[in-house]
Motif scaffolding. Structure first.
Motif, PDB file in Angstrom:
ATOM      1  N   LYS A 378      22.524   6.274  23.529  1.00 39.48           N
ATOM      2  CA  LYS A 378      21.682   4.978  24.007  1.00 39.48           C
ATOM      3  C   LYS A 378      20.244   4.760  23.600  1.00 39.48           C
ATOM      4  O   LYS A 378      19.857   3.718  23.341  1.00 39.48           O
ATOM      5  N   ALA A 379      19.570   5.827  23.637  1.00 36.89           N
ATOM      6  CA  ALA A 379      18.220   5.772  23.160  1.00 36.89           C
ATOM      7  C   ALA A 379      18.158   5.342  21.545  1.00 36.89           C
ATOM      8  O   ALA A 379      17.268   4.680  21.313  1.00 36.89           O
ATOM      9  N   ARG A 380      19.067   5.847  20.691  1.00 37.54           N
ATOM     10  CA  ARG A 380      18.774   5.575  19.565  1.00 37.54           C
ATOM     11  C   ARG A 380      19.276   3.964  19.226  1.00 37.54           C
ATOM     12  O   ARG A 380      18.577   3.164  18.373  1.00 37.54           O
ATOM     13  N   ASP A 381      20.466   3.605  19.974  1.00 34.99           N
ATOM     14  CA  ASP A 381      20.696   2.181  19.758  1.00 34.99           C
ATOM     15  C   ASP A 381      19.452   1.287  20.107  1.00 34.99           C
ATOM     16  O   ASP A 381      19.292   0.233  19.347  1.00 34.99           O
ATOM     17  N   TYR A 382      18.832   1.603  21.266  1.00 32.71           N
ATOM     18  CA  TYR A 382      17.835   0.807  21.785  1.00 32.71           C
ATOM     19  C   TYR A 382      16.639   0.735  20.753  1.00 32.71           C
ATOM     20  O   TYR A 382      15.917  -0.192  20.614  1.00 32.71           O
ATOM     21  N   VAL A 383      16.244   1.957  20.414  1.00 28.13           N
ATOM     22  CA  VAL A 383      14.955   2.134  19.382  1.00 28.13           C
ATOM     23  C   VAL A 383      15.261   1.169  18.070  1.00 28.13           C
ATOM     24  O   VAL A 383      14.420   0.596  17.647  1.00 28.13           O
ATOM     25  N   VAL A 384      16.606   1.473  17.575  1.00 28.07           N
ATOM     26  CA  VAL A 384      16.969   0.699  16.313  1.00 28.07           C
ATOM     27  C   VAL A 384      16.865  -0.982  16.609  1.00 28.07           C
ATOM     28  O   VAL A 384      16.431  -1.553  15.609  1.00 28.07           O
ATOM     29  N   GLN A 385      17.224  -1.189  17.497  1.00 25.63           N
ATOM     30  CA  GLN A 385      17.105  -2.818  18.164  1.00 25.63           C
ATOM     31  C   GLN A 385      15.931  -3.283  18.266  1.00 25.63           C
ATOM     32  O   GLN A 385      15.315  -4.363  17.819  1.00 25.63           O
ATOM     33  N   HIS A 386      15.028  -2.369  18.995  1.00 26.25           N
ATOM     34  CA  HIS A 386      13.486  -2.875  19.481  1.00 26.25           C
ATOM     35  C   HIS A 386      12.465  -2.463  18.859  1.00 26.25           C
ATOM     36  O   HIS A 386      11.217  -2.970  19.221  1.00 26.25           O
ATOM     37  N   PHE A 387      12.502  -1.147  18.218  1.00 24.80           N
ATOM     38  CA  PHE A 387      10.998  -0.388  17.791  1.00 24.80           C
ATOM     39  C   PHE A 387      11.318  -0.049  16.206  1.00 24.80           C
ATOM     40  O   PHE A 387      10.923   1.043  15.924  1.00 24.80           O
ATOM     41  N   ASN A 388      12.233  -0.813  15.584  1.00 27.28           N
ATOM     42  CA  ASN A 388      12.347  -0.553  14.168  1.00 27.28           C
ATOM     43  C   ASN A 388      11.259  -1.006  13.071  1.00 27.28           C
ATOM     44  O   ASN A 388      10.697  -1.939  13.084  1.00 27.28           O
ATOM     45  N   ARG A 389      10.947   0.094  12.502  1.00 37.88           N
ATOM     46  CA  ARG A 389       9.816   0.160  11.617  1.00 37.88           C
ATOM     47  C   ARG A 389       9.788  -0.761  10.400  1.00 37.88           C
ATOM     48  O   ARG A 389       8.785  -1.461  10.157  1.00 37.88           O
ATOM     49  N   HIS A 390      11.033  -1.010  10.015  1.00 37.14           N
ATOM     50  CA  HIS A 390      11.106  -2.034   8.871  1.00 37.14           C
ATOM     51  C   HIS A 390      10.693  -3.499   9.385  1.00 37.14           C
ATOM     52  O   HIS A 390       9.995  -4.242   8.598  1.00 37.14           O
ATOM     53  N   ILE A 391      11.191  -3.784  10.651  1.00 35.19           N
ATOM     54  CA  ILE A 391      10.881  -5.095  11.038  1.00 35.19           C
ATOM     55  C   ILE A 391       9.484  -5.239  11.405  1.00 35.19           C
ATOM     56  O   ILE A 391       8.723  -6.105  11.283  1.00 35.19           O
ATOM     57  N   GLN A 392       8.659  -4.205  11.893  1.00 34.29           N
ATOM     58  CA  GLN A 392       7.329  -4.170  12.276  1.00 34.29           C
ATOM     59  C   GLN A 392       6.500  -4.166  11.070  1.00 34.29           C
ATOM     60  O   GLN A 392       5.436  -4.917  10.948  1.00 34.29           O
ATOM     61  N   ALA A 393       6.730  -3.465   9.943  1.00 39.80           N
ATOM     62  CA  ALA A 393       6.053  -3.501   8.720  1.00 39.80           C
ATOM     63  C   ALA A 393       6.046  -4.742   8.281  1.00 39.80           C
ATOM     64  O   ALA A 393       4.961  -5.211   7.581  1.00 39.80           O
ATOM     65  N   GLU A 394       7.096  -5.596   8.164  1.00 40.61           N
ATOM     66  CA  GLU A 394       7.212  -7.051   7.679  1.00 40.61           C
ATOM     67  C   GLU A 394       6.003  -7.910   8.751  1.00 40.61           C
ATOM     68  O   GLU A 394       5.344  -8.835   8.070  1.00 40.61           O
ATOM     69  N   SER A 395       6.122  -7.603   9.937  1.00 39.29           N
ATOM     70  CA  SER A 395       5.201  -8.228  10.879  1.00 39.29           C
ATOM     71  C   SER A 395       3.570  -7.873  10.435  1.00 39.29           C
ATOM     72  O   SER A 395       2.875  -9.153  10.498  1.00 39.29           O
ATOM     73  N   PHE A 396       3.496  -6.683  10.002  1.00 37.59           N
ATOM     74  CA  PHE A 396       2.143  -6.386   9.806  1.00 37.59           C
ATOM     75  C   PHE A 396       2.001  -6.956   8.413  1.00 37.59           C
ATOM     76  O   PHE A 396       0.606  -7.414   8.379  1.00 37.59           O
ATOM     77  N   LEU A 397       2.508  -7.076   7.460  1.00 36.64           N
ATOM     78  CA  LEU A 397       2.236  -7.767   6.224  1.00 36.64           C
ATOM     79  C   LEU A 397       1.892  -9.149   6.453  1.00 36.64           C
ATOM     80  O   LEU A 397       1.044  -9.630   5.890  1.00 36.64           O
ATOM     81  N   GLN A 398       2.957  -9.840   7.388  1.00 33.47           N
ATOM     82  CA  GLN A 398       2.665 -11.213   7.494  1.00 33.47           C
ATOM     83  C   GLN A 398       1.221 -11.413   8.241  1.00 33.47           C
ATOM     84  O   GLN A 398       0.590 -12.459   7.943  1.00 33.47           O
ATOM     85  N   LEU A 399       0.950 -10.513   9.084  1.00 30.58           N
ATOM     86  CA  LEU A 399      -0.510 -10.658   9.555  1.00 30.58           C
ATOM     87  C   LEU A 399      -1.705 -10.588   8.597  1.00 30.58           C
ATOM     88  O   LEU A 399      -2.569 -11.293   8.739  1.00 30.58           O
ATOM     89  N   LEU A 400      -1.377  -9.619   7.671  1.00 33.59           N
ATOM     90  CA  LEU A 400      -2.573  -9.534   6.738  1.00 33.59           C
ATOM     91  C   LEU A 400      -2.531 -10.706   5.815  1.00 33.59           C
ATOM     92  O   LEU A 400      -3.828 -11.171   5.346  1.00 33.59           O
ATOM     93  N   LEU A 401      -1.275 -11.190   5.442  1.00 34.04           N
ATOM     94  CA  LEU A 401      -1.479 -12.534   4.627  1.00 34.04           C
ATOM     95  C   LEU A 401      -1.947 -13.470   5.254  1.00 34.04           C
ATOM     96  O   LEU A 401      -3.074 -14.543   4.718  1.00 34.04           O
TER      97      LEU A 401
END
Length: 408
Positions: A378-401
């Motif tokens: 259950k922990a893995r399922d939750y972290v993949v959905q809510h704390f996925n570094r791939h999604i976060q990295a794209e948000s980071f890139l958009q902030l820099l842009l």
């Protein structure tokens, strides 16, 4: 874009420590941008030299990420005063390295230590480029709460530097929702603060792996292995884990694996020897690339911090790694990270500082392996959905842009 980050404690996967910034940088590079990082020539965990080159600034390549290793006075793991001197030495040397880093479109600083954030602001001001300040921990609030920072004058100066940087930054980035509330409560406009959570690259961990090599290396075959992975410092409260291990010493099938390094490691190892803990192994610092094997060898993982109010605001990196590896977390930290574990049904919250609670949680999971495995899944399922570094990295890139566009 040409992105410059000043981060004393930066590590790549070949080193021990969190690799959040490496992963964010790699995402930006894959999208066609350039990313340079000014980092210390000393390991933040061990205090040992990590740069093989000679000179005030040496350059490395970490999978396309330019890493400029800047001189730092080798006194990180001595007294508080000498630790500050080490921070100050990097503050000055990193400004020099930042000005020599080549073309720059945005400068990012990160805190703690807060001194390097001042370096990033100064480089951005000289270069007349936007300044993004990332808050990873609330310094000096943590140091004051822990009693490390006591002198009224130093507290006043630290608070003044904190306010200066918050207001001089073009934008602020936080990795915990509680940090965003903290900044807004201090008058920072909410539109000036972005929240991109701590998280994990789930592809780094195989939930089905058994960690056979690690179990063989440390003679753990047939054991219920409880792992702590991370820094061993004053804040991390490993003494409580040792007390729990002492209470479980009669359970021959339970073994604690403490993976990491830090200022308090020698003291903790000495304490374990004095108590006679045969069920505890200190492995020392291990590269992040090896953490998948250590967590695969684990049946459960434990996260601890001192029981102080400010630590209720933090999202510890290690917990997201535990979750991605599909291992249940015994969590002795209250606050926002407790909300994550309980929402995921991915572990057991215990009272911070309570060795009794940790020992009881270990007993429960070791005697109910099916329940432990279900929590981990259950922990893995939750972290993949809510704390996925791939999604976060794209948000980071958009902030820099967004930051660079606002300056054009």
């Amino acid at each position: 874009m040409n992105i410059l980050l000043i981060h004393q404690a930066f590590v790549s996967p070949t080193e021990a420590g969190g690799t959040r910034h490496y992963e964010l940088a790699r995402h930006c590079i894959k999208a066609g941008h350039n990313f340079a990082i000014v980092a210390s020539d000393l390991s933040y965990l061990t205090g040992q030299k990590v740069s093989s080159g000679e000179g005030f600034v040496t350059e490395q390549n970490a999978d396309g990420v330019r890493v400029l290793r800047s001189y730092t006075y080798p006194s990180l793991h001595t007294s508080f005063v000498w630790r500050v001197i080490s921070f100050l030495s990097f503050m000055f040397s990193s400004v020099w390295a930042g000005l020599k880093a080549g073309p720059v479109d945005v400068v990012m600083g990160t805190s703690p230590p807060i001194f390097q954030a001042f370096s990033a602001w100064l480089v951005s001001a000289i270069r007349r480029k936007p300044f993004l300040l990332e808050i990873r921990d609330l310094w000096p609030a943590f140091a004051i709460d822990m009693g490390v920072l006591k002198n009224p004058l130093l507290i006043s100066l630290s608070r003044a530097l904190e306010r200066f940087l918050y207001w001089r930054a073009d934008h602020l980035l936080v990795n915990s929702p509680a940090y965003r509330d903290y900044l807004i409560d201090r008058g920072i406009p909410d539109e000036k603060v972005s929240f991109i959570a701590n998280g994990v690259d789930p592809n780094m961990f195989d939930p089905a792996a058994s960690g056979g090599r690690v179990r063989k290396e440390f003679n753990l075959e047939g054991k219920f292995v409880v792992t702590y992975a991370g820094a061993i410092g004053m804040a991390n409260d490993l003494s409580t884990i040792l007390k729990a291990a002492q209470q479980l010493s009669s359970k021959n099938n339970v073994h604690f694996l403490l993976v990491g390094d830090g200022k308090e490691r020698a003291t903790m190892e000495s304490n374990a020897r004095e108590i006679g803990l045969a069920n505890v192994t200190f492995t020392g610092a291990r590269p992040k690339s090896e953490m998948q094997n250590f967590l695969a060898a684990s049946n459960a993982c434990v996260a601890t911090l001192k029981d102080i109010p400010m630590f209720r605001t933090t999202y510890p990196n290690k917990v997201f790694d535990y979750m991605a590896a599909a291992r249940p977390t015994i969590l002795a930290i209250d606050g926002v990270i407790r909300e994550v574990i309980e929402a995921a049904h991915g572990g057991i919250f215990v009272r911070p500082g309570s060795s009794d609670d940790i020992a009881n949680a270990v007993r429960r999971l070791s005697e109910n392996p099916t329940e432990a495995a279900e929590m981990g899944a259950k922990a893995r399922d939750y972290v993949v959905q809510h704390f996925n570094r791939h999604i976060q990295a794209e948000s980071f890139l958009q902030l820099l842009l967004q930051l660079t566009r606002s300056q054009n």
